[in-house]
Every structure is written in C-alpha cells, then in structure tokens.
Write a protein that holds these residues in place. Structure first.
Motif, PDB file in Angstrom:
ATOM      1  N   ASN A  51       0.810  -1.219   0.000  1.00  0.00           N
ATOM      2  CA  ASN A  51       0.000   0.000   0.000  1.00  0.00           C
ATOM      3  C   ASN A  51       0.846   1.273   0.000  1.00  0.00           C
ATOM      4  N   GLU A  77      -7.072   6.618   5.590  1.00  0.00           N
ATOM      5  CA  GLU A  77      -6.655   5.882   4.396  1.00  0.00           C
ATOM      6  C   GLU A  77      -6.069   4.520   4.775  1.00  0.00           C
ATOM      7  N   ARG A  80      -8.945   2.201   5.893  1.00  0.00           N
ATOM      8  CA  ARG A  80      -9.747   1.752   4.744  1.00  0.00           C
ATOM      9  C   ARG A  80      -8.995   0.700   3.924  1.00  0.00           C
ATOM     10  N   ASN A  81      -7.690   0.924   3.725  1.00  0.00           N
ATOM     11  CA  ASN A  81      -6.897  -0.037   2.950  1.00  0.00           C
ATOM     12  C   ASN A  81      -6.780  -1.387   3.639  1.00  0.00           C
ATOM     13  N   ASP A 124      -9.842  10.884   8.895  1.00  0.00           N
ATOM     14  CA  ASP A 124      -9.328  11.545   7.700  1.00  0.00           C
ATOM     15  C   ASP A 124      -8.584  12.850   8.010  1.00  0.00           C
TER      16      ASP A 124
END
Length: 140
Positions: A51, A77, A80-81, A124
């Motif tokens: 990632n 991020e 979520r990944n 975020d």
C-alpha cells in the motif's frame, strides 16, 4: 466500521517506524516494541509495503522504514486499505453500499450515517505525525 487486530497492529507498527527517525528497524525490534507476533507482523508489513506506507531492505542490516513522511500518512486511508469501509452498516457505506429491505423507513439509518461521518472526519484529519506528536484531531 470493524477495527480488527490487523488495523490496530498495523497502526502500532507505523507508529514504531515513525518514531525511529527514518532508520531501518528490524522486524524483531518492531515485534518487541508493538507486542505483535513476528509471523503476523510479517503479513502486516507486507500489506503496508504493498500500500506504499513502508519500504524494506533485506539482509543483515535490513529492516523496515516509512516510505512517506509521517505527515503524509492519513489514518483514515490506512484503515480503509486494511479494514475496508468505515461505515458501521452497509446501508450507509459510500464505497460498499448494501441495500436493506427496511431502508426506506429505517429510523436508524440517520444514526449510522452520523457515526460513519464522525468516524471518517476524525480519521481523515489525523495523520501518523499527529499520533506521534500526541495530537488527535478535534473540530471543537
């Protein structure tokens, strides 16, 4: 949002790497500092590498380090990944929407949407650097 040990342990590993000033850190040292079993940590670091969060070097003096600045690694991020959507229920997911037969008159949907938005807003607006500095985002 379901945060499993994978997300928790990956964030621990990133914090460990971010606090070591850019030097290569061996997997055994990361495991010792994060209390994550080496076999599991190997899988997590491979995923973090795929990632684009970490890079590795093989060999006696090898190890892992961040591939980006800690200020450029956004926690939302990363989660979520590793874990998937942040929404607590599929009916309010923006990226993985799942319909529900009760959706039209559901009185819970606004609550789940608020939970999603609140969690997304926090994650975020939080970077790895914020965590390293002991600062957690607050819109208040």
């Amino acid at each position: 949002m379901r945060l499993s040990s994978r997300g928790e342990y990956a964030l621990r590993a990133l914090i460990c790497l971010g606090s070591d000033g850019g030097r290569l850190v061996s997997i055994s040292e990361i495991a010792e500092k994060t209390l994550v079993p080496i076999n599991y940590l190997e899988q997590l670091l491979l995923q973090l590498k795929r990632n684009g969060y970490v890079q590795s070097k093989r060999g006696v003096h090898g190890g892992y380090k961040l591939s980006r600045s800690a200020n450029d690694i956004v926690i939302g991020e990363v989660i979520r990944n590793l874990e998937g959507p942040l929404a607590p229920m599929g009916c309010v997911s923006i990226t993985s929407y799942e319909s529900c037969p009760l959706e039209a008159g559901c009185m819970l949907k606004p609550l789940w949407a608020l939970v999603r938005d609140t969690v997304a807003e926090l994650l975020d607006h939080t970077t790895l650097k914020d965590l390293l500095d002991g600062k957690v985002y607050s819109n208040q």
